[in-house]
Design a protein around this motif. Structure first.
Motif, mmCIF file in Angstrom:
data_model
loop_
_atom_site.group_PDB
_atom_site.id
_atom_site.type_symbol
_atom_site.label_atom_id
_atom_site.label_comp_id
_atom_site.label_asym_id
_atom_site.label_seq_id
_atom_site.Cartn_x
_atom_site.Cartn_y
_atom_site.Cartn_z
ATOM 1 N N VAL A 21 0.774 -1.351 0.126
ATOM 2 C CA VAL A 21 -0.130 -0.116 0.043
ATOM 3 C C VAL A 21 0.870 1.226 -0.071
ATOM 4 C CG1 VAL A 21 -1.987 -1.053 1.111
ATOM 5 C CG2 VAL A 21 -0.133 -0.136 2.561
ATOM 6 N N ARG A 44 -5.125 -5.222 -3.133
ATOM 7 C CA ARG A 44 -5.831 -5.361 -1.915
ATOM 8 C C ARG A 44 -5.460 -6.272 -1.027
ATOM 9 N NH1 ARG A 44 -12.232 -6.165 -2.258
ATOM 10 N NH2 ARG A 44 -12.077 -3.819 -3.057
ATOM 11 N N TYR A 47 -7.865 -7.960 5.556
ATOM 12 C CA TYR A 47 -7.487 -8.098 7.080
ATOM 13 C C TYR A 47 -6.696 -9.300 7.512
ATOM 14 C CZ TYR A 47 -8.439 -7.801 12.191
ATOM 15 O OH TYR A 47 -8.266 -7.525 13.543
ATOM 16 N N ALA A 50 -3.322 -8.398 7.005
ATOM 17 C CA ALA A 50 -2.853 -7.268 7.838
ATOM 18 C C ALA A 50 -2.348 -8.125 9.039
ATOM 19 C CB ALA A 50 -3.910 -6.411 8.215
ATOM 20 N N LEU A 106 -8.419 -1.780 11.648
ATOM 21 C CA LEU A 106 -8.520 -0.987 10.440
ATOM 22 C C LEU A 106 -9.689 0.075 10.821
ATOM 23 C CD1 LEU A 106 -8.116 -3.530 7.693
ATOM 24 C CD2 LEU A 106 -6.360 -2.024 8.595
ATOM 25 N N ILE A 112 -5.069 3.216 10.550
ATOM 26 C CA ILE A 112 -4.967 2.159 11.275
ATOM 27 C C ILE A 112 -4.489 2.262 12.886
ATOM 28 C CG2 ILE A 112 -3.333 -0.051 11.598
ATOM 29 C CD1 ILE A 112 -2.476 0.543 8.549
ATOM 30 N N PRO A 250 -4.663 5.595 -0.872
ATOM 31 C CA PRO A 250 -5.029 4.531 -0.450
ATOM 32 C C PRO A 250 -6.508 4.353 0.253
ATOM 33 C CG PRO A 250 -2.718 4.897 0.456
ATOM 34 C CD PRO A 250 -3.313 5.937 -0.077
ATOM 35 N N ILE A 252 -9.066 2.547 3.036
ATOM 36 C CA ILE A 252 -9.150 1.637 4.173
ATOM 37 C C ILE A 252 -10.397 1.464 4.545
ATOM 38 C CG2 ILE A 252 -8.461 1.490 6.506
ATOM 39 C CD1 ILE A 252 -5.868 3.169 6.117
ATOM 40 N N TYR A 256 -10.339 -4.319 4.559
ATOM 41 C CA TYR A 256 -8.666 -4.103 3.548
ATOM 42 C C TYR A 256 -8.292 -2.820 3.484
ATOM 43 C CZ TYR A 256 -12.237 -2.615 0.125
ATOM 44 O OH TYR A 256 -13.396 -1.882 -0.760
ATOM 45 N N ILE A 257 -7.375 -2.795 3.023
ATOM 46 C CA ILE A 257 -6.490 -1.686 2.656
ATOM 47 C C ILE A 257 -6.186 -1.820 1.109
ATOM 48 C CG2 ILE A 257 -4.334 -0.276 2.703
ATOM 49 C CD1 ILE A 257 -4.100 -1.532 5.691
ATOM 50 N N GLU A 258 -6.417 -1.053 0.238
ATOM 51 C CA GLU A 258 -6.335 -0.928 -1.021
ATOM 52 C C GLU A 258 -5.702 0.382 -1.812
ATOM 53 O OE1 GLU A 258 -9.648 -2.832 -3.694
ATOM 54 O OE2 GLU A 258 -10.134 -0.612 -3.994
ATOM 55 N N SER A 259 -4.776 -0.046 -2.597
ATOM 56 C CA SER A 259 -3.929 0.886 -3.380
ATOM 57 C C SER A 259 -3.917 0.714 -4.797
ATOM 58 C CB SER A 259 -2.268 0.847 -2.910
ATOM 59 O OG SER A 259 -1.692 -0.420 -3.059
#
Length: 505
Positions: A21, A44, A47, A50, A106, A112, A250, A252, A256-259
């Motif tokens: 990310v 993507r 969780y 992470a 998240l 975060i 990004p 959040i 999930y975290i998506e870039s």
């Protein structure tokens, strides 16, 4: 015989594992929706992934404590019964560091939340102090140690700034459950020392908090740069590279975290362009740890660059070539080829891409349209015995298991055009000879090229460190104009070691 370009797809699939990310950006659009149409690759991180990464967090936090350079502190204050106190603390170092556990969550649209509990450490250094009144007048320079037990809270926020995605950890706090200063190992100070040390403790507490939070923020951005540099190096081979700059901030969510990345191929100072991407977040789900969304506008420029760079060439000669033609074919082998294989000292087959390959991704699969030329030599470095060109439409599937890349191809069209029997200065118009060449391309050439690509691409991936990842249940889902790759993984310890080594240099 030319199916080589297709394997660039699984190469990118695995190379992109190092995307994170965090990545550099030349122009970050203010919101993801406006960035979608310029996006060639999406990562993507769900969780569960992470959670795996958080297991490594304690090592980075330990580095923050140990790597922090605590400045000398000094000041003065008037205390009851003692009078004016002058103090200075120098050479503060951390010893006996241990961390209990790390938890995170998240926060959608924010960042975060991280809680590092039970951080136990002993700070050691030297203190110069003096205090005086009409009762006493004392000056000392002695060693000291501070016992501490701390809970650390950090709420990192990811944002676009200074040409990259940066991590802002300014929302950082320390809760001290214990912070006791002992002079020269004195665990039971008298009331005078205790009055003095209680006062010094407050000052030390503020200094430790400031330096630890400052160091964590610095490490977060060093980590961002480290990941970016590693990924860019990973996606570079010779004159071919991939620009993975982000197109937007990004995102959040709770899951999930998506870039969003450009995914632009660079070759010989020219760059591909993407401005009509079909990406939408609904094209990805959350069942696995890691997802990559790749546009065919990323993969086709890679094929073009590889073609221009002369990457798609294959020479087979000698006993290896003779053994290949022992494959059971239904067509009759032309006499000129039979004599070449049996009577020539060093027969050789040379194959290369004669036009830019094209990849078409749809729900039906990933189809590669390729044109290749071939020359069959019978030991002479001069004029070849046979010269021919082929058109191949090939549906290719890729998989990765046991640290190896596997390719399978199912040709939907194979044709041989412009064949020439140069040794006799005539076209190969004989239908039997044409049928043999076509069958040889399909049943000998395509499998051989795929097997060579499997070995070479696995070697390249190992060189770049993909084999250090534990990749579980990878899945490739072709869609109209893009492909989704999903997998579970185990984080490679070597990346953390390399980062810490670099950080602590």
């Amino acid at each position: 015989m030319r199916t080589m370009p297709r394997a660039v797809f699984p190469t990118l699939l695995l190379l992109l594992l190092l995307l994170s990310v965090l990545g550099a950006s030349q122009a970050c659009l203010p919101d993801p929706a406006s960035a979608y149409r310029f996006t060639g690759a999406v990562c993507r991180l769900t969780y569960p992934a992470a959670v795996v990464l958080n297991e490594k967090t304690t090592k980075v936090i330990e580095a923050a404590f140990q790597h922090a350079r605590y400045p000398s502190m000094g000041g003065e204050k008037s205390l009851l019964f003692i009078g004016r106190v002058i103090y200075g603390l120098d050479n503060l170092e951390v010893h006996n560091l241990s961390i209990g556990r790390s938890e995170f969550e998240l926060h959608p649209g924010e960042g975060i939340g991280m809680e590092i509990t039970n951080v136990s450490a002993v700070f050691k250094g030297t203190i110069q102090y003096g205090y005086g009144s009409w009762l006493v007048n004392v000056k000392h320079s002695i060693d000291f140690e501070i016992e501490s037990q701390i809970d650390l809270g950090i709420n990192p926020k990811l944002y676009c700034g200074d040409g990259k995605v940066a991590a802002d950890t300014s929302d950082c706090y320390l809760n001290f459950h214990k912070l006791r200063l002992h002079l020269q190992g004195d665990k039971e100070p008298n009331w005078l020392k205790r009055l003095f040390t209680d006062f010094i403790t407050f000052t030390v507490k503020m200094a430790i908090k400031g330096q630890i939070c400052k160091e964590i923020n610095k490490l977060a951005n060093i980590l961002a740069d480290f990941i970016q540099e590693t990924a860019e190096h990973f996606l570079t081979d010779g004159d071919i590279s991939v620009n993975i700059a982000i197109t937007g901030p990004p995102v959040i969510t709770a899951n999930y975290i998506e870039s969003y990345h450009k995914g632009l191929t660079n070759y010989n100072n020219t760059s591909a362009v993407i401005n009509d991407s079909v990406f939408h977040p609904s094209q990805l789900n959350e069942n696995k740890m890691l997802y990559f969304w790749l546009s065919d506008q990323v993969l086709n420029p890679l094929l073009t660059a590889a073609h221009k760079d002369g990457r798609f060439q294959l020479n087979i000669s000698g006993a290896e070539l003779t053994e290949l033609f022992k494959t059971n074919l239904s067509s009759v082998m032309p006499e000129c080829i039979r004599k070449c294989l049996l009577e020539s000292a060093s027969p050789e087959l040379r194959v290369w891409s004669s036009s830019v390959p094209y990849l078409n991704i749809s729900t039906l699969g990933m189809t590669v349209l390729v044109k290749a030329s071939g020359q069959f030599h019978c030991g002479s470095q001069g004029t070849p015995t046979i010269l021919f060109e082929t058109d191949v439409d090939l549906v290719v599937t890729a998989s990765y298991a046991d640290k190896k890349l596997f390719l399978q191809g199912n040709p939907s069209k194979v044709s041989v055009i412009q064949p020439e029997l140069l040794s006799q200065n005539q076209l190969l118009l004989n239908e039997t000879q044409l049928e043999f060449l076509k069958e040889a391309v399909e049943k000998i050439g395509i499998p051989k090229v795929l097997s060579v690509l499997e070995v070479e691409l696995t070697r390249l991936l190992d060189k770049q460190g993909v084999n250090l990842f534990d990749i579980f249940n990878p899945e490739v889902l072709p869609r109209d104009g893009f492909v989704v790759i999903s997998m579970d993984f185990g984080f490679p310890h070597h990346l953390l070691v390399e980062f810490l080594k670099k950080t602590l240099q």
